[in-house]
Motif scaffolding. Structure first.
Motif, PDB file in Angstrom:
ATOM      1  N   PRO A 137       6.231  84.267  29.082  1.00 57.19           N
ATOM      2  CA  PRO A 137       5.738  84.760  30.377  1.00 57.19           C
ATOM      3  C   PRO A 137       4.729  83.785  30.982  1.00 57.19           C
ATOM      4  O   PRO A 137       4.026  83.070  30.271  1.00 57.19           O
ATOM      5  CB  PRO A 137       5.074  86.093  30.037  1.00 57.19           C
ATOM      6  N   ARG A 138       4.687  83.750  32.311  1.00 58.75           N
ATOM      7  CA  ARG A 138       3.744  82.880  33.018  1.00 58.75           C
ATOM      8  C   ARG A 138       2.494  83.618  33.451  1.00 58.75           C
ATOM      9  O   ARG A 138       1.470  83.002  33.715  1.00 58.75           O
ATOM     10  CB  ARG A 138       4.433  82.268  34.240  1.00 58.75           C
ATOM     11  N   SER A 139       2.602  84.949  33.593  1.00 57.27           N
ATOM     12  CA  SER A 139       1.423  85.718  33.991  1.00 57.27           C
ATOM     13  C   SER A 139       1.550  87.140  33.467  1.00 57.27           C
ATOM     14  O   SER A 139       2.637  87.613  33.142  1.00 57.27           O
ATOM     15  CB  SER A 139       1.261  85.739  35.518  1.00 57.27           C
ATOM     16  N   VAL A 140       0.396  87.790  33.386  1.00 56.28           N
ATOM     17  CA  VAL A 140       0.339  89.199  33.041  1.00 56.28           C
ATOM     18  C   VAL A 140      -0.571  89.876  34.062  1.00 56.28           C
ATOM     19  O   VAL A 140      -1.596  89.320  34.463  1.00 56.28           O
ATOM     20  CB  VAL A 140      -0.168  89.427  31.590  1.00 56.28           C
ATOM     21  N   MET A 195      12.124  84.931  39.513  1.00 56.11           N
ATOM     22  CA  MET A 195      11.074  85.291  38.571  1.00 56.11           C
ATOM     23  C   MET A 195      11.427  86.668  37.999  1.00 56.11           C
ATOM     24  O   MET A 195      11.721  87.591  38.741  1.00 56.11           O
ATOM     25  CB  MET A 195       9.737  85.327  39.300  1.00 56.11           C
ATOM     26  N   TYR A 196      11.358  86.771  36.682  1.00 57.63           N
ATOM     27  CA  TYR A 196      11.615  88.030  35.994  1.00 57.63           C
ATOM     28  C   TYR A 196      10.300  88.782  35.807  1.00 57.63           C
ATOM     29  O   TYR A 196       9.248  88.168  35.639  1.00 57.63           O
ATOM     30  CB  TYR A 196      12.225  87.782  34.613  1.00 57.63           C
ATOM     31  N   THR A 197      10.385  90.110  35.823  1.00 58.25           N
ATOM     32  CA  THR A 197       9.230  90.955  35.547  1.00 58.25           C
ATOM     33  C   THR A 197       9.629  92.017  34.543  1.00 58.25           C
ATOM     34  O   THR A 197      10.675  92.646  34.682  1.00 58.25           O
ATOM     35  CB  THR A 197       8.717  91.649  36.828  1.00 58.25           C
ATOM     36  N   LEU A 198       8.794  92.200  33.539  1.00 55.98           N
ATOM     37  CA  LEU A 198       8.947  93.277  32.576  1.00 55.98           C
ATOM     38  C   LEU A 198       7.689  94.129  32.670  1.00 55.98           C
ATOM     39  O   LEU A 198       6.575  93.594  32.610  1.00 55.98           O
ATOM     40  CB  LEU A 198       9.090  92.731  31.150  1.00 55.98           C
ATOM     41  N   GLU A 226       9.817  82.852  34.290  1.00 61.95           N
ATOM     42  CA  GLU A 226      11.085  82.335  34.805  1.00 61.95           C
ATOM     43  C   GLU A 226      12.126  82.122  33.717  1.00 61.95           C
ATOM     44  O   GLU A 226      13.297  81.933  34.026  1.00 61.95           O
ATOM     45  CB  GLU A 226      10.834  81.018  35.547  1.00 61.95           C
ATOM     46  N   GLN A 227      11.714  82.137  32.457  1.00 61.50           N
ATOM     47  CA  GLN A 227      12.630  81.835  31.361  1.00 61.50           C
ATOM     48  C   GLN A 227      12.840  83.058  30.481  1.00 61.50           C
ATOM     49  O   GLN A 227      11.885  83.742  30.117  1.00 61.50           O
ATOM     50  CB  GLN A 227      12.064  80.703  30.498  1.00 61.50           C
ATOM     51  N   LEU A 228      14.088  83.294  30.131  1.00 59.93           N
ATOM     52  CA  LEU A 228      14.431  84.331  29.163  1.00 59.93           C
ATOM     53  C   LEU A 228      14.703  83.669  27.822  1.00 59.93           C
ATOM     54  O   LEU A 228      15.087  82.493  27.763  1.00 59.93           O
ATOM     55  CB  LEU A 228      15.666  85.103  29.625  1.00 59.93           C
TER      56      LEU A 228
END
Length: 124
Positions: A103-106, A1-4, A41-43
């Motif tokens: 994004p899946r969540s904020v 999972m990616y986080t920005l 999960e996706q870029l």
């Protein structure tokens, strides 16, 4: 999972309602620190979860509304105690409505000082 994640600092005024919290019932300001985190999960084709420049622009627009404001006077706080928890939710929902990409969540984490914070997460 990616986080920005991106942070901003701003000041706003409020006073607590609905209870006896001493000096907190009088108007006072906080030097808030906001961190917004998007996870997914996706870029995209550029290798971004979100375009950080677009996120910064959205944050700057949102900070224009709240920086220097009296939270009690804003319609989104009508009938609410302008607590840290309510404020984190209000900011999170505003940012969730502006999210582009995959994004899946904020999550918004909001500090009112160096040791106290609240957060709110919303799935997208």
């Amino acid at each position: 999972m990616y986080t920005l994640a991106v942070q901003r600092r701003f000041e706003a005024t409020h006073h607590l309602i609905g209870g006896d919290w001493g000096a907190e019932n009088d108007p006072h300001s906080h030097a808030y620190r906001l961190e917004v985190r998007f996870q997914g999960e996706q870029l995209d084709e550029h290798g971004y979860l979100l375009d950080i420049v677009a996120v910064e622009k959205q944050l700057d627009e949102l900070m224009g509304k709240y920086s220097g404001a009296d939270l009690n006077a804003l319609p989104e706080f009508a009938g609410l105690n302008p607590s840290l928890e309510h404020f984190a939710r209000i900011l999170c929902q505003a940012l969730a409505g502006r999210a582009d990409g995959e994004p899946r969540s904020v999550t918004v984490q909001l500090w009112e000082n160096d040791i106290a914070w609240a957060s709110y997460q919303q799935d997208l």
